[in-house]
Design a protein around this motif. Structure first.
Motif, PDB file in Angstrom:
ATOM      1  N   VAL A  10       0.843  -1.204   0.000  1.00 50.77           N
ATOM      2  CA  VAL A  10       0.000   0.000   0.000  1.00 50.77           C
ATOM      3  C   VAL A  10       0.872   1.244   0.000  1.00 50.77           C
ATOM      4  O   VAL A  10       0.615   2.196  -0.741  1.00 50.77           O
ATOM      5  N   ILE A  11       1.920   1.225   0.804  1.00 47.48           N
ATOM      6  CA  ILE A  11       2.837   2.372   0.852  1.00 47.48           C
ATOM      7  C   ILE A  11       3.481   2.589  -0.522  1.00 47.48           C
ATOM      8  O   ILE A  11       3.569   3.722  -1.004  1.00 47.48           O
ATOM      9  N   ALA A  12       3.924   1.519  -1.173  1.00 44.81           N
ATOM     10  CA  ALA A  12       4.541   1.630  -2.499  1.00 44.81           C
ATOM     11  C   ALA A  12       3.541   2.180  -3.511  1.00 44.81           C
ATOM     12  O   ALA A  12       3.878   3.038  -4.334  1.00 44.81           O
ATOM     13  N   PHE A  13       2.296   1.703  -3.452  1.00 44.57           N
ATOM     14  CA  PHE A  13       1.263   2.178  -4.376  1.00 44.57           C
ATOM     15  C   PHE A  13       1.021   3.671  -4.176  1.00 44.57           C
ATOM     16  O   PHE A  13       0.996   4.440  -5.139  1.00 44.57           O
ATOM     17  N   ARG A  14       0.855   4.089  -2.930  1.00 40.87           N
ATOM     18  CA  ARG A  14       0.610   5.511  -2.637  1.00 40.87           C
ATOM     19  C   ARG A  14       1.818   6.367  -3.026  1.00 40.87           C
ATOM     20  O   ARG A  14       1.654   7.480  -3.548  1.00 40.87           O
ATOM     21  N   ALA A  15       3.009   5.869  -2.798  1.00 40.92           N
ATOM     22  CA  ALA A  15       4.208   6.612  -3.192  1.00 40.92           C
ATOM     23  C   ALA A  15       4.287   6.732  -4.707  1.00 40.92           C
ATOM     24  O   ALA A  15       4.668   7.780  -5.238  1.00 40.92           O
ATOM     25  N   ALA A  16       3.903   5.671  -5.412  1.00 38.59           N
ATOM     26  CA  ALA A  16       3.892   5.721  -6.884  1.00 38.59           C
ATOM     27  C   ALA A  16       2.879   6.748  -7.374  1.00 38.59           C
ATOM     28  O   ALA A  16       3.149   7.486  -8.330  1.00 38.59           O
ATOM     29  N   GLU A  17       1.720   6.822  -6.724  1.00 41.00           N
ATOM     30  CA  GLU A  17       0.733   7.854  -7.079  1.00 41.00           C
ATOM     31  C   GLU A  17       1.331   9.248  -6.911  1.00 41.00           C
ATOM     32  O   GLU A  17       1.153  10.117  -7.769  1.00 41.00           O
ATOM     33  N   GLN A  18       2.044   9.448  -5.805  1.00 41.07           N
ATOM     34  CA  GLN A  18       2.656  10.744  -5.539  1.00 41.07           C
ATOM     35  C   GLN A  18       3.742  11.080  -6.564  1.00 41.07           C
ATOM     36  O   GLN A  18       3.844  12.218  -7.010  1.00 41.07           O
ATOM     37  N   LEU A  19       4.541  10.083  -6.927  1.00 34.80           N
ATOM     38  CA  LEU A  19       5.580  10.318  -7.929  1.00 34.80           C
ATOM     39  C   LEU A  19       4.965  10.684  -9.276  1.00 34.80           C
ATOM     40  O   LEU A  19       5.456  11.584  -9.965  1.00 34.80           O
ATOM     41  N   LEU A  20       3.898  10.007  -9.636  1.00 37.31           N
ATOM     42  CA  LEU A  20       3.238  10.326 -10.903  1.00 37.31           C
ATOM     43  C   LEU A  20       2.673  11.747 -10.857  1.00 37.31           C
ATOM     44  O   LEU A  20       2.825  12.510 -11.815  1.00 37.31           O
ATOM     45  N   ALA A  21       2.062  12.106  -9.750  1.00 31.66           N
ATOM     46  CA  ALA A  21       1.529  13.458  -9.593  1.00 31.66           C
ATOM     47  C   ALA A  21       2.643  14.507  -9.639  1.00 31.66           C
ATOM     48  O   ALA A  21       2.431  15.623 -10.101  1.00 31.66           O
ATOM     49  N   ALA A  22       3.831  14.122  -9.183  1.00 33.07           N
ATOM     50  CA  ALA A  22       4.991  15.031  -9.180  1.00 33.07           C
ATOM     51  C   ALA A  22       5.768  14.976 -10.493  1.00 33.07           C
ATOM     52  O   ALA A  22       6.884  15.474 -10.577  1.00 33.07           O
ATOM     53  N   ARG A  23       5.170  14.346 -11.492  1.00 34.42           N
ATOM     54  CA  ARG A  23       5.762  14.237 -12.836  1.00 34.42           C
ATOM     55  C   ARG A  23       7.051  13.429 -12.861  1.00 34.42           C
ATOM     56  O   ARG A  23       8.018  13.779 -13.541  1.00 34.42           O
ATOM     57  N   ASP A  24       7.051  12.347 -12.091  1.00 32.07           N
ATOM     58  CA  ASP A  24       8.168  11.398 -12.115  1.00 32.07           C
ATOM     59  C   ASP A  24       7.612  10.011 -12.458  1.00 32.07           C
ATOM     60  O   ASP A  24       7.566   9.118 -11.617  1.00 32.07           O
ATOM     61  N   PRO A  25       7.172   9.838 -13.716  1.00 30.52           N
ATOM     62  CA  PRO A  25       6.558   8.560 -14.077  1.00 30.52           C
ATOM     63  C   PRO A  25       7.528   7.387 -14.019  1.00 30.52           C
ATOM     64  O   PRO A  25       7.134   6.273 -13.666  1.00 30.52           O
ATOM     65  N   ARG A  26       8.781   7.619 -14.329  1.00 31.24           N
ATOM     66  CA  ARG A  26       9.752   6.517 -14.275  1.00 31.24           C
ATOM     67  C   ARG A  26       9.960   6.034 -12.838  1.00 31.24           C
ATOM     68  O   ARG A  26      10.095   4.837 -12.581  1.00 31.24           O
TER      69      ARG A  26
END
Length: 122
Positions: A10-26
């Protein structure tokens, strides 16, 4: 994922959402890869990874992920719309049109209807 637990997923999923929102898709993809390896059935994680691939202009990978999501959830209007955008960016207008129209038929929100171009010639 070392020492992976449902909580770390869950933490990894939420962090991935945040990275995508911060324009870090990779960065998002890097977090999602081990999560999906551990839980290949997770449609939410696959949809997020598809969005990240799209944002990173990895169109073939995005197409694959959106297709997997739609195999599992054929009535997912957002996935149809996002797959259509992927086809549009890949210069595949016929496939894009089909999925834009499916998205609009499933959920007639203004963005989907406008993209479907129902008023335009086929």
């Amino acid at each position: 994922m070392p020492h992976s637990t449902p909580e770390t997923h869950v933490i990894a999923f939420r962090a991935a959402e945040q990275l995508l929102a911060a324009r870090d898709p990779r960065g998002a993809v890097k977090l999602l890869d081990p999560l999906i390896a551990a839980h290949p059935e997770s449609t939410a994680a696959r949809l997020l990874r598809a969005r990240a691939f799209f944002a990173a202009a990895q169109l073939r990978a995005a197409e694959l992920e959106f297709t997997i999501v739609l195999e599992r959830e054929p009535d997912n209007a957002f996935a149809h719309f996002a797959l259509a955008r992927t086809y549009q960016r890949a210069a595949r207008p016929d496939q894009a049109r089909r999925h834009f129209r499916l998205a609009a038929a499933l959920d007639p929100q203004p963005d989907y209807v406008a993209a479907a171009g129902f008023d335009a010639a086929p």
